[in-house]
Design an enzyme around this catalytic site. Structure first.
Site, PDB file in Angstrom:
ATOM      1  N   SER A 185      47.937  26.864 -22.750  1.00 46.90           N
ATOM      2  CA  SER A 185      48.400  28.117 -23.334  1.00 46.90           C
ATOM      3  C   SER A 185      47.483  28.550 -24.488  1.00 46.90           C
ATOM      4  O   SER A 185      46.283  28.680 -24.299  1.00 46.90           O
ATOM      5  CB  SER A 185      49.863  27.956 -23.771  1.00 46.90           C
ATOM      6  OG  SER A 185      50.454  29.204 -24.024  1.00 46.90           O
ATOM      7  N   ASP A 236      52.038  29.751 -17.531  1.00 46.66           N
ATOM      8  CA  ASP A 236      51.688  28.953 -18.705  1.00 46.66           C
ATOM      9  C   ASP A 236      51.615  27.446 -18.417  1.00 46.66           C
ATOM     10  O   ASP A 236      52.533  26.858 -17.842  1.00 46.66           O
ATOM     11  CB  ASP A 236      52.741  29.214 -19.781  1.00 46.66           C
ATOM     12  CG  ASP A 236      52.299  28.788 -21.157  1.00 46.66           C
ATOM     13  OD1 ASP A 236      52.112  27.578 -21.372  1.00 46.66           O
ATOM     14  OD2 ASP A 236      52.143  29.669 -22.030  1.00 46.66           O
TER      15      ASP A 236
END
Length: 319
Positions: free
Chosen positions: A50, A164
């Site tokens: 991320s 993510d």
């Protein structure tokens, strides 16, 4: 005094750093990397999930200084300009403006051409499989890794929808080791999240970034639904005495999930040193608070320095 430069081909161990997920808290990674540089530690392997993938990409490509200068000028109004809001893509924000800015302000060679080994983690939406980016376009790896569910739209890559990396591997120690790291420093941005609740204000609209995102969403919804759209969206997002708003629910759920997954993954594959910035006071979208996040990242790295010195011994620079 000798320094710990893992790129120099010396007998010193090959150092890797795993930069964890955590949205706006991720700017702390810049401070951590700066503190390590000051101590003579230059990781040969950089991996991220991320926001960690984004900061790690800037470091691996040699653009950490440019990123840091931009962050110090960042305001919440600037952040709002990157919110390309959508209602039809599996998330509130497309993320293309952010990636366009990222690629326009930095030369981004293919991952395999970077001067350090780099890896980013994403999650295959359909199967939940962990996906590792260790070659190919750097910007595509970052875009897939930052696709926070419910906020950023998924990324399409190789016929798959990716989201993510923090969903499956918030602090990618395993990827660092797979890329050849002998000593792994893990930066966990979620260590104190569930134990230090943020103060909430009931009964009024969220301010700053959350309020700006709400305003943009209301504009989008109004084009579709007309009459009651603003009031209905306000009900979704506004903290109320009878319960939290939508952003608060999403943030809390992601915090809990990443904290639990991080503990499980790091118990099974422990890093050699853990850096734990204290960032529970920062909200999911408070990217404009970069200076304090970077300062805490540096402070956290300095708190971990005794453990690192014990591990690496004389290879570190003197304080």
């Amino acid at each position: 005094m000798a320094t710990m430069d893992s790129r120099a081909g010396s007998a010193a161990p090959r150092v890797g750093i795993a930069l964890g997920s955590g949205s706006a808290r991720g700017w702390a990674h810049v401070g951590v990397l700066r503190a390590l540089e000051a101590a003579g530690v230059h990781p040969a392997v950089v991996c991220g999930s991320s926001i960690g993938a984004l900061v790690g990409a800037a470091y691996a490509a040699g653009h950490l200084g440019a990123l840091e200068r931009w962050l110090r000028r960042l305001t919440w109004r600037t952040v709002v300009r990157f919110l390309d809001v959508t209602l039809a893509g599996g998330g509130f924000i497309e993320g293309e403006r952010l990636m366009d800015f990222f690629t326009a302000h930095a030369e981004l060679p293919p991952i395999e051409a970077l001067p350090v080994r780099y890896g980013a983690v994403a999650t295959e939406l359909e199967t939940g499989r962990e996906v590792w980016f260790t070659e190919g376009p750097l910007a595509e790896a970052v875009r897939a890794s930052i696709a926070l569910p419910g906020l950023f739209t998924p990324a399409r890559h190789g016929g798959r929808w990716l989201v993510d990396g923090g969903l499956v591997n918030p602090v990618p120690v395993s990827l660092c080791r797979a890329l050849g790291a002998e000593v792994v420093i893990a930066v966990n941005l979620n260590g104190d999240i569930t134990r230090r609740p943020r103060a909430r204000t009931a009964g009024r609209m969220p301010q700053g970034i959350d309020g700006a995102l709400l305003a943009r969403l209301r504009e989008e919804v109004a084009g579709y639904l007309k009459a009651r759209a603003p009031a209905r969206v306000r009900e979704l997002f506004e903290p109320r005495p009878r319960g939290p708003g939508l952003l608060e629910v999403v943030t809390g759920a992601i915090n809990i999930m990443q904290d639990r997954i991080t503990r499980s993954r790091m118990a099974g594959d422990p890093p050699d040193v853990v850096v734990l910035p204290r960032l529970a006071h920062l909200g999911l979208m408070e990217f404009h608070r970069a200076p304090e996040a970077m300062a805490e990242g540096r402070a956290a790295a300095e708190r971990a320095m005794p453990a690192l010195r014990e591990l690496l011994g004389g290879a570190l620079s003197a304080p």
